[in-house]
Design an enzyme around this catalytic site. Structure first.
Site, PDB file in Angstrom:
ATOM      1  N   CYS A 197      30.182  48.142  -5.527  1.00 59.92           N
ATOM      2  CA  CYS A 197      29.010  48.622  -4.799  1.00 59.92           C
ATOM      3  C   CYS A 197      29.302  49.944  -4.090  1.00 59.92           C
ATOM      4  CB  CYS A 197      28.498  47.533  -3.861  1.00 59.92           C
ATOM      5  SG  CYS A 197      26.767  47.742  -3.460  1.00 59.92           S
ATOM      6  N   HIS A 256      28.406  42.661  -6.304  1.00 59.91           N
ATOM      7  CA  HIS A 256      29.437  42.089  -5.416  1.00 59.91           C
ATOM      8  C   HIS A 256      30.107  40.862  -6.036  1.00 59.91           C
ATOM      9  CE1 HIS A 256      28.777  44.263  -1.536  1.00 59.91           C
ATOM     10  NE2 HIS A 256      27.630  44.556  -2.130  1.00 59.91           N
ATOM     11  N   GLU A 291      32.816  39.529  -5.309  1.00 57.52           N
ATOM     12  CA  GLU A 291      33.541  38.741  -4.300  1.00 57.52           C
ATOM     13  C   GLU A 291      32.638  37.719  -3.610  1.00 57.52           C
ATOM     14  OE1 GLU A 291      32.315  41.651  -3.936  1.00 57.52           O
ATOM     15  OE2 GLU A 291      31.612  41.952  -1.874  1.00 57.52           O
TER      16      GLU A 291
HETATM   17  N1  GLN Z   1      23.639  51.124  -0.405  1.00 52.09           N
HETATM   18  C1  GLN Z   1      25.003  51.198   0.014  1.00 52.09           C
HETATM   19  C2  GLN Z   1      25.548  52.619  -0.069  1.00 52.09           C
HETATM   20  O1  GLN Z   1      24.928  53.447  -0.649  1.00 52.09           O
HETATM   21  C3  GLN Z   1      25.880  50.293  -0.829  1.00 52.09           C
HETATM   22  C4  GLN Z   1      25.494  48.876  -0.609  1.00 52.09           C
HETATM   23  C5  GLN Z   1      26.612  47.900  -0.780  1.00 52.09           C
HETATM   24  O2  GLN Z   1      27.781  48.254  -0.873  1.00 52.09           O
HETATM   25  N2  GLN Z   1      26.251  46.638  -0.750  1.00 52.09           N
HETATM   26  O3  GLN Z   1      26.577  52.878   0.462  1.00 52.09           O
END
Ligand code: GLN
EC number: 4.3.3.6
Length: 200
Positions: free
Chosen positions: A84, A180, A182
């Site tokens: 992410c 995610h 995890e």
């Molecule tokens: N939207 C977040 C970002 O741009 C990432 C979201 C996440 O890691 N769950 O940093």
């Protein structure tokens, strides 16, 4: 084997627990450690950059001087997994939001990313993903204000796509996913990463 999880912001303890589950599932011995300072990275066999807020993670990595050490280790072949926000931090190019906040990117993956790519109404959702390198069984993807990969170049391989968007990539020793892993009991992605770390 020693896996370091960059522990400055975001889903850190969740990754530490997931690495431990993956170790025991695959019958390996190893530890997952919390990286808060550059010297904690000494001797790690793999590094995880967690999800959270990518601007914050990138800036804190710079302030703590972890940023350059991770970059050096990655270039020397140490496997890195970004999830992410971690995927955003690994990218070579961002979007307008990245430019506006002048957030630092490690530039280790030949990809451009779009932050919050799945729109407001779908900011968080779960979906079954087909990830061939993990086997036929679907992998439950937890997407939280998730990014997506817009373009790839170089020798980047696509690991997963969802709704016509690339949500998982691998380039050499680096792997990044928009979701995610995890946060699910499924340890296959972490096990796959541990295998890369063992080879490295
Ligand atoms: N939207 C977040 C970002 O741009 C990432 C979201 C996440 O890691 N769950 O940093």
């Amino acid at each position: 084997m020693k896996i370091g999880v960059i522990g400055l912001q975001g889903a850190v303890s969740e990754h530490i627990e997931a690495v431990k589950r993956a170790f025991s599932k695959s019958g390996q011995r190893g530890e997952a450690i919390w990286i808060a300072r550059p010297e904690h990275l000494e001797g790690v066999d793999g590094i995880i950059i967690p999800g959270g807020e990518s601007t914050t993670i990138g800036k804190l990595m710079q302030i703590t001087e972890i940023f350059d050490v991770v970059k050096r280790l990655a270039l020397s072949g140490v496997p890195i997994l970004g999830t992410c926000a971690g995927m955003i931090v690994l990218a070579k190019r961002g979007d307008e939001q990245v430019a506006k906040t002048r957030q630092p990117l490690l530039g280790l993956l030949d990809i451009s990313v779009v932050r919050n790519a799945f729109g407001r109404q779908r900011e968080s959702f779960e979906a079954d993903l087909h990830i061939p390198v993990l086997g036929e069984e679907p992998f439950r993807g937890v997407f939280i204000r998730a990014p997506a990969v817009k373009e790839i170049w170089g020798d980047v391989e696509v690991l997963a796509e969802f709704m016509g968007k690339i949500v998982g990539v691998k380039q050499g020793n680096i792997i990044a996913v928009a979701f995610h892993p995890e946060l699910t009991p499924d340890t296959r992605l972490h096990e796959y990463f541990l295998k890369m770390c063992r080879k490295g």
